[in-house]
Design an enzyme around this catalytic site. Structure first.
Site, PDB file in Angstrom:
ATOM      1  N   CYS A 163      53.351 143.793  62.368  1.00 43.22           N
ATOM      2  CA  CYS A 163      54.526 143.342  63.113  1.00 43.22           C
ATOM      3  C   CYS A 163      54.434 141.847  63.439  1.00 43.22           C
ATOM      4  O   CYS A 163      55.438 141.145  63.394  1.00 43.22           O
ATOM      5  CB  CYS A 163      54.665 144.094  64.436  1.00 43.22           C
ATOM      6  SG  CYS A 163      54.258 145.837  64.372  1.00 43.22           S
ATOM      7  N   ASP A 164      53.250 141.366  63.794  1.00 45.63           N
ATOM      8  CA  ASP A 164      53.177 140.059  64.457  1.00 45.63           C
ATOM      9  C   ASP A 164      52.345 138.972  63.770  1.00 45.63           C
ATOM     10  O   ASP A 164      52.403 137.815  64.188  1.00 45.63           O
ATOM     11  CB  ASP A 164      52.623 140.252  65.882  1.00 45.63           C
ATOM     12  CG  ASP A 164      53.544 141.104  66.736  1.00 45.63           C
ATOM     13  OD1 ASP A 164      54.766 141.072  66.487  1.00 45.63           O
ATOM     14  OD2 ASP A 164      53.060 141.809  67.636  1.00 45.63           O
ATOM     15  N   CYS A 176      49.631 145.008  66.888  1.00 47.74           N
ATOM     16  CA  CYS A 176      50.153 145.367  65.562  1.00 47.74           C
ATOM     17  C   CYS A 176      50.197 144.144  64.651  1.00 47.74           C
ATOM     18  O   CYS A 176      51.036 143.254  64.831  1.00 47.74           O
ATOM     19  CB  CYS A 176      51.548 145.968  65.707  1.00 47.74           C
ATOM     20  SG  CYS A 176      52.357 146.286  64.127  1.00 47.74           S
TER      21      CYS A 176
END
Ligand code: NAP
Length: 315
Positions: A137-138, A134
């Site tokens: 997200c990261d 993701c």
């Protein structure tokens, strides 16, 4: 006596939330069950550029939140729970979660799909420690670091461009020498000075003791093996896997008809092989998996559930 819902929707991604909105608006007693956060895959997307009417400020998570609010406003009940078993063959359907049993006249399956794993040594152990599925997200964790992105579809190319806003350098590793991604995305990535391409190649092993420190790459045409390591000063490199998705059909295998690659087979009214059981979104066999087709499926499934109930149940 246990409540009998008109419709239970499993999954609160765009398909499930759209089904919930349409069902609740039709005054059906509606329950939406989701085990994670609402929104499904779009929660990992910074921009939903091809959803008609979307504006850049509306991120995937924001769009999902708005869909859930709309669903609630029309009166759908939503709970967070992990469905353990489904009994879908009888006229009265039964859904069992860890804590309770729910009954319904109809069910809409909208569990979606989850990221496919590469299945190489080190991947599992280092997930969340440099290996990610993701970008939204990261990606920020890899600010000024080197990143390898695996995959050659729309997701890989689109997310590589997003990751390049943070990373020092992004290498897209693809197992063939042509991409299946849309031309516009290939062009965008090709013009990006931070992005490089490695064709006919894949990962053999992800390396790292606690955190990802390198990756062993293999060229499938020449057989050449190459080990790449994070700079000593960095101590960490990023590995993003965007190699497609797998339908989440574990709970319905053996009862609902699936195609040979595991997607639910429906007709154009979202009807599965079981009476009163419909499917919507990425879990379904279909030619285009997008937010716009997921919400369309959800709306059709809810309207068909309403018609099914009218024809098969007395008030
Ligand atoms: P996808 O289209 O299925 O592409 C998966 C990619 O991963 C392919 O390039 C495939 O290689 C590669 N791959 C699969 N298994 C692999 C393995 N074991 N090892 C190495 N590589 C592997 O998946 P996606 O890119 O996630 O897209 C999913 C759906 O969402 C698509 O319908 C896509 O159009 C849509 N989507 C659209 C947008 C957009 O329109 N902006 C953005 C994201 C996603 P091969 O090409 O060799 O098979």
């Amino acid at each position: 006596m246990e409540e009998l819902y008109d419709v239970i929707i499993i999954g609160a991604g765009p398909a499930g939330l759209s089904a919930g909105l349409y069902a609740a608006r039709a005054k059906l007693k509606t329950l939406v069950i989701e085990r994670d956060a609402v929104g499904g895959q779009i929660t990992g997307t910074s921009e939903v550029a091809n959803y008609p009417g979307a504006v850049p400020e509306v991120t995937g998570p924001l769009l999902a939140k708005r869909m859930a609010e709309q669903c609630d406003a029309f009166g759908a009940e939503r709970i967070k729970a992990n469905v353990k078993q489904m009994f879908l063959e009888d006229k009265e359907k039964r859904i069992e979660t860890e804590d309770a049993t729910y009954k319904a006249k109809s069910v809409i399956l909208a569990m979606g799909a989850s990221p496919r794993k590469l299945g190489v040594p080190g991947e599992k152990e280092l997930t969340g420690k440099g290996v990610s599925y993701c970008a939204t997200c990261d990606a920020e964790f890899f600010t000024d670091l080197e990143v390898y992105v695996f995959g050659g579809g729309d997701t890989a190319l689109e997310e590589a461009v997003f990751i390049s806003k943070f990373a020092r350098k992004v290498t897209i590793v693809h197992r063939r020498d042509t991409f299946r991604a849309a031309k516009s995305l290939i062009e965008k990535a090709s013009k990006n000075p931070k992005i490089e391409f490695l064709y006919d190649s894949g990962a053999k092993e992800i390396l790292g003791d606690g955190m990802v420190s390198g990756v062993i790459l293999q060229n499938y045409k020449t057989g050449e093996i190459k080990e790449v390591y994070a700079d000593e000063a960095d101590g960490l490199m990023g590995i993003f896997m965007f190699v497609g998705y797998l339908p989440q059909t574990e709970l319905i295998k053996g009862s609902v008809s699936l195609n040979d690659v595991g997607y639910i087979v429906t007709d154009d009214k979202m009807q599965t092989n079981l009476n009163g059981v419909f499917a919507a979104g990425d879990i379904r066999e279909k030619p285009l998996r997008q937010v716009v087709t997921a919400v369309s499926d959800g709306a059709i499934a809810a309207v068909q559930a309403e018609k099914y109930i009218e024809a098969n149940f007395e008030d």
